[in-house]
Scaffold this motif. Structure first.
Motif, PDB file in Angstrom:
ATOM      1  N   MET A 156      63.599 -88.776  14.728  1.00 25.30           N
ATOM      2  CA  MET A 156      64.251 -87.647  14.054  1.00 25.30           C
ATOM      3  C   MET A 156      64.580 -86.487  15.002  1.00 25.30           C
ATOM      4  O   MET A 156      64.900 -85.390  14.561  1.00 25.30           O
ATOM      5  N   ASP A 157      64.506 -86.731  16.312  1.00 23.80           N
ATOM      6  CA  ASP A 157      64.904 -85.696  17.272  1.00 23.80           C
ATOM      7  C   ASP A 157      66.418 -85.787  17.467  1.00 23.80           C
ATOM      8  O   ASP A 157      66.910 -86.377  18.423  1.00 23.80           O
ATOM      9  N   LEU A 158      67.135 -85.207  16.550  1.00 18.19           N
ATOM     10  CA  LEU A 158      68.585 -85.369  16.528  1.00 18.19           C
ATOM     11  C   LEU A 158      69.265 -84.632  17.668  1.00 18.19           C
ATOM     12  O   LEU A 158      70.316 -85.057  18.154  1.00 18.19           O
ATOM     13  N   ILE A 159      68.700 -83.519  18.109  1.00 17.30           N
ATOM     14  CA  ILE A 159      69.358 -82.720  19.144  1.00 17.30           C
ATOM     15  C   ILE A 159      69.395 -83.457  20.475  1.00 17.30           C
ATOM     16  O   ILE A 159      70.416 -83.452  21.176  1.00 17.30           O
ATOM     17  N   SER A 160      68.289 -84.108  20.856  1.00 19.13           N
ATOM     18  CA  SER A 160      68.318 -84.811  22.139  1.00 19.13           C
ATOM     19  C   SER A 160      69.326 -85.953  22.102  1.00 19.13           C
ATOM     20  O   SER A 160      70.029 -86.201  23.092  1.00 19.13           O
ATOM     21  N   ASN A 161      69.441 -86.666  20.982  1.00 18.62           N
ATOM     22  CA  ASN A 161      70.471 -87.699  20.882  1.00 18.62           C
ATOM     23  C   ASN A 161      71.865 -87.097  21.019  1.00 18.62           C
ATOM     24  O   ASN A 161      72.749 -87.669  21.659  1.00 18.62           O
ATOM     25  N   ALA A 162      72.052 -85.923  20.439  1.00 20.00           N
ATOM     26  CA  ALA A 162      73.370 -85.291  20.487  1.00 20.00           C
ATOM     27  C   ALA A 162      73.797 -84.943  21.902  1.00 20.00           C
ATOM     28  O   ALA A 162      74.987 -84.976  22.226  1.00 20.00           O
ATOM     29  N   PHE A 163      72.845 -84.612  22.781  1.00 19.90           N
ATOM     30  CA  PHE A 163      73.196 -84.154  24.121  1.00 19.90           C
ATOM     31  C   PHE A 163      72.994 -85.205  25.212  1.00 19.90           C
ATOM     32  O   PHE A 163      73.590 -85.102  26.281  1.00 19.90           O
ATOM     33  N   LEU A 164      72.163 -86.221  24.964  1.00 25.75           N
ATOM     34  CA  LEU A 164      71.935 -87.251  25.977  1.00 25.75           C
ATOM     35  C   LEU A 164      72.942 -88.391  25.873  1.00 25.75           C
ATOM     36  O   LEU A 164      73.405 -88.920  26.885  1.00 25.75           O
ATOM     37  N   ALA A 165      73.275 -88.788  24.637  1.00 29.51           N
ATOM     38  CA  ALA A 165      74.136 -89.951  24.442  1.00 29.51           C
ATOM     39  C   ALA A 165      75.515 -89.697  25.047  1.00 29.51           C
ATOM     40  O   ALA A 165      76.092 -88.609  24.910  1.00 29.51           O
ATOM     41  N   GLY A 166      76.020 -90.700  25.738  1.00 31.77           N
ATOM     42  CA  GLY A 166      77.317 -90.590  26.380  1.00 31.77           C
ATOM     43  C   GLY A 166      77.299 -89.781  27.658  1.00 31.77           C
ATOM     44  O   GLY A 166      78.335 -89.600  28.293  1.00 31.77           O
ATOM     45  N   THR A 167      76.118 -89.280  28.037  1.00 24.78           N
ATOM     46  CA  THR A 167      75.991 -88.475  29.257  1.00 24.78           C
ATOM     47  C   THR A 167      75.002 -89.126  30.217  1.00 24.78           C
ATOM     48  O   THR A 167      75.374 -89.572  31.296  1.00 24.78           O
ATOM     49  N   THR A 168      73.737 -89.184  29.835  1.00 20.54           N
ATOM     50  CA  THR A 168      72.725 -89.860  30.664  1.00 20.54           C
ATOM     51  C   THR A 168      72.213 -91.131  29.997  1.00 20.54           C
ATOM     52  O   THR A 168      71.470 -91.888  30.616  1.00 20.54           O
ATOM     53  N   ARG A 169      72.590 -91.347  28.732  1.00 21.00           N
ATOM     54  CA  ARG A 169      72.175 -92.552  28.001  1.00 21.00           C
ATOM     55  C   ARG A 169      73.376 -93.109  27.250  1.00 21.00           C
ATOM     56  O   ARG A 169      74.371 -92.410  27.021  1.00 21.00           O
ATOM     57  N   ALA A 170      73.270 -94.362  26.868  1.00 23.33           N
ATOM     58  CA  ALA A 170      74.388 -95.019  26.190  1.00 23.33           C
ATOM     59  C   ALA A 170      74.661 -94.374  24.836  1.00 23.33           C
ATOM     60  O   ALA A 170      73.747 -93.924  24.136  1.00 23.33           O
ATOM     61  N   ALA A 171      75.926 -94.341  24.466  1.00 25.10           N
ATOM     62  CA  ALA A 171      76.361 -93.716  23.215  1.00 25.10           C
ATOM     63  C   ALA A 171      76.612 -94.771  22.142  1.00 25.10           C
ATOM     64  O   ALA A 171      76.881 -95.940  22.457  1.00 25.10           O
ATOM     65  N   PRO A 172      76.560 -94.396  20.869  1.00 20.09           N
ATOM     66  CA  PRO A 172      77.020 -95.292  19.805  1.00 20.09           C
ATOM     67  C   PRO A 172      78.535 -95.467  19.923  1.00 20.09           C
ATOM     68  O   PRO A 172      79.264 -94.479  19.900  1.00 20.09           O
ATOM     69  N   MET A 173      78.980 -96.670  20.036  1.00 22.45           N
ATOM     70  CA  MET A 173      80.401 -96.914  20.285  1.00 22.45           C
ATOM     71  C   MET A 173      81.021 -97.756  19.171  1.00 22.45           C
ATOM     72  O   MET A 173      80.395 -98.670  18.641  1.00 22.45           O
ATOM     73  N   GLY A 174      82.263 -97.442  18.850  1.00 22.54           N
ATOM     74  CA  GLY A 174      83.068 -98.317  18.013  1.00 22.54           C
ATOM     75  C   GLY A 174      83.188 -97.900  16.565  1.00 22.54           C
ATOM     76  O   GLY A 174      82.290 -97.295  15.980  1.00 22.54           O
ATOM     77  N   ILE A 175      84.351 -98.215  15.977  1.00 20.94           N
ATOM     78  CA  ILE A 175      84.613 -97.994  14.556  1.00 20.94           C
ATOM     79  C   ILE A 175      85.200 -99.270  13.965  1.00 20.94           C
ATOM     80  O   ILE A 175      85.758-100.112  14.674  1.00 20.94           O
ATOM     81  N   GLN A 176      85.061 -99.411  12.658  1.00 14.98           N
ATOM     82  CA  GLN A 176      85.579-100.603  11.968  1.00 14.98           C
ATOM     83  C   GLN A 176      86.154-100.181  10.629  1.00 14.98           C
ATOM     84  O   GLN A 176      85.525 -99.439   9.870  1.00 14.98           O
ATOM     85  N   LYS A 177      87.359-100.674  10.338  1.00 18.17           N
ATOM     86  CA  LYS A 177      87.947-100.470   9.017  1.00 18.17           C
ATOM     87  C   LYS A 177      87.863-101.768   8.230  1.00 18.17           C
ATOM     88  O   LYS A 177      88.061-102.862   8.782  1.00 18.17           O
ATOM     89  N   TYR A 178      87.568-101.624   6.948  1.00 13.30           N
ATOM     90  CA  TYR A 178      87.534-102.740   6.018  1.00 13.30           C
ATOM     91  C   TYR A 178      88.569-102.511   4.933  1.00 13.30           C
ATOM     92  O   TYR A 178      88.988-101.377   4.680  1.00 13.30           O
TER      93      TYR A 178
END
Length: 539
Positions: free
Chosen positions: A415-437
């Protein structure tokens, strides 16, 4: 209000001319007549706008952006006062009012929530900018653990905690210009500016909603975390373990409890006052009758389980929710259309997109293999996301678009949302991709439509669709620089990209919702500031 009247007239003309094509929810007569007077764009929470968004991309410069400093805003709302546009940004510290007429973006007032004056005074603009500068420095040096540490310092320096952070996350402006949101865990606040542009937005009524409940009920409610408005003008709020209906003087009328179930998202409302709330294990439809909030089958209410991980497992993987992370989104608004409510589940293998019949289950419909109940119209794997989706599904016509929000390398604390917000895509891998159904009405099932792999969803931003131009607008990030792009809703073809001015985290949109002013300018929240981007003249 000439502009509000004209806007509603345009909506009516557009709806009558393109009813079959647009398939949008009926306007709520108790919500203000602007394109963004309620979180997620409408009471059905579909993230669809009538605004003609921009179509010509560009590299934006600092001169193209106007900002107002604050500590996090999910999405500012706006209303019209005569020919003027007034933006209201509820945030953890209080209520900000901005004049956004023409090309303006001028701060009118910044007012604390009642009883929270001290904490409001402690979080100054200079302190917010200093915290941002420290995070920028560590991001640019790609120092993972130092960036993590500075992200954690933000909690301390800016008074971020469970008492402050949820405040103002969702809001609504009513037809008379009053603004409603929640703050300090248990409170609602009703604010007004006399519908005078130059006057500050001030609280005129506030109430501890939870304290109005029986003591044994109140003891089980930690906080309010979602708000919507019924089609007869009542405020309905989601709270941990409950849904509560209050009148516009903030007096509790009725409530329903969900013992042993986590409520962690906001709620959707249909034009017949069906109220849709997803818990950690069940999808519920309640019905507001005008006098009571009913769970009776005879009134049209129902409950259905859906797939979810064992308690706590999703949180260990970086999710922000125990079960579904999505506010329910409604699909189908015409007389002849299937009427569904759509969420993401918490299936242990990967998230699924799940649709439930909103009203009577069609005669002869047989329960589908692998589903938890006959109420589930269909479910389809969202293979990109190993945990539930945290950004709500975007629904337009029979299309449903979802973004991957599984952090491959989440921060070390659940639940540490802030660290995910600032680390992902910078020093750690980011959530990638979108899908339409696409929902196939004649076959009662979803199929995959199109997808885009190269979308960085670090900010967990629901996209938005413009009914005027058929484009969907998405937040992303490349090489540590934030951007937006527009894609064709039907094909997924990328049409235009707006690259934000530089690599500062000032331009983040974390936890926000995609909003346009009515001239097509982007109006975005996120940590550190609300921003108006000059994109509306780029059609």
């Amino acid at each position: 209000m000439i502009r509000a009247w004209f806007y509603l007239l345009c909506l009516a003309v557009a709806a009558s001319a393109q009813a079959a094509a647009t398939n949008v929810p009926a306007a709520n007569p108790w919500v203000a007549g602007s394109a963004y007077a309620i979180s997620h764009h409408n009471s059905a929470q579909t993230d669809v706008t009538p605004v003609d968004g921009p179509t010509r991309g560009k590299q934006l410069t600092p001169a193209d952006v106007k900002t107002v400093t604050l500590l996090w805003c999910s999405a500012p709302l706006y209303k019209h006062i005569g020919e003027d546009t007034v933006v209201i940004a509820s945030n953890p510290m209080g209520l900000i009012k901005v004049r956004a007429t023409g090309e303006d973006f001028e701060l009118i007032s910044n007012v604390p929530y009642p009883g929270r004056e001290e904490v409001h005074a402690q979080v100054t603009d200079d302190k917010i900018m200093a915290v941002m500068a420290d995070i920028d420095a560590k991001r640019r040096q790609k120092q993972d653990w130092r960036l993590l540490f500075n992200s954690w310092l933000m909690y301390y320096k800016l008074n971020i905690n469970m008492r402050t952070m949820p405040s103002g996350a969702y809001a609504v402006i009513d037809k008379d210009g009053y603004h409603y949101t929640f703050y300090d865990l248990h409170h609602l606040v009703k604010s007004f500016d006399g519908n005078a542009v130059a006057q500050p937005l001030l609280p005129v009524k506030h109430a501890n909603v939870v304290s109005q409940l029986p003591p044994e009920v109140a003891a089980g409610i930690d906080k309010i975390l979602g708000i919507n408005m019924t089609y007869d003008g009542h405020i309905v709020v989601a709270a941990t373990g409950a849904v509560i209906v209050v009148d516009r003087d903030l007096r509790v009328i009725d409530y329903q409890l969900f013992p042993g179930e986590h409520v962690e998202n906001s709620i959707a409302v249909d034009e017949d006052n069906g109220v849709y709330v997803v818990t950690s294990v069940n999808m519920h439809k309640l019905v507001w009758t005008g006098t009571e909030l009913s769970r009776a089958t005879a009134a049209g209410a129902w409950s259905s389980p859906y797939d979810a991980m064992p308690e706590g497992e999703a949180l260990k993987m970086g999710a922000a929710s125990h079960g579904s992370g999505t506010t329910p989104s409604l699909l189908g608004f015409g007389d002849d259309e299937d009427k569904l409510v759509v969420i993401s589940d918490g299936n242990p293998d990967n998230a699924q997109i799940v649709a439930f019949w909103r009203d009577d289950i069609p005669a002869g419909f047989e329960q589908k293999p692998g589903t938890r109940s006959r109420r589930i119209a269909d479910q389809i794997p969202f293979k990109l996301s190993k945990t539930t989706v945290e950004a709500s599904p975007v629904v337009y016509g029979n299309g449903v678009l979802v973004v991957n929000s599984t952090y491959p390398e989440p921060g070390p604390i659940s639940m540490d949302l802030i660290s995910n917000a600032f680390l992902a895509g910078t020093t750690r891998a980011a959530p990638m991709g979108i899908q339409k159904y696409e929902w196939l009405p004649r076959e009662d099932r979803f199929i995959e439509s199109w997808s885009i792999a190269a979308v960085d969803n670090t900010d967990l931003m629901p996209p938005a669709v413009s009914t005027r131009n058929g484009l969907v607008y998405l937040a992303s990030k490349r090489n540590d620089t934030y951007e937006y792009f527009a894609a064709d809703w039907e094909s997924g073809e990328r049409k235009a990209t707006w690259i934000f001015p530089d690599d500062s985290v000032l331009w983040n949109n974390w936890g926000g919702i995609t909003v346009f002013l009515e001239d097509g300018d982007f109006l975005l929240g996120g940590f550190f500031a609300i921003k108006r981007y000059d994109t509306g003249n780029l059609r």
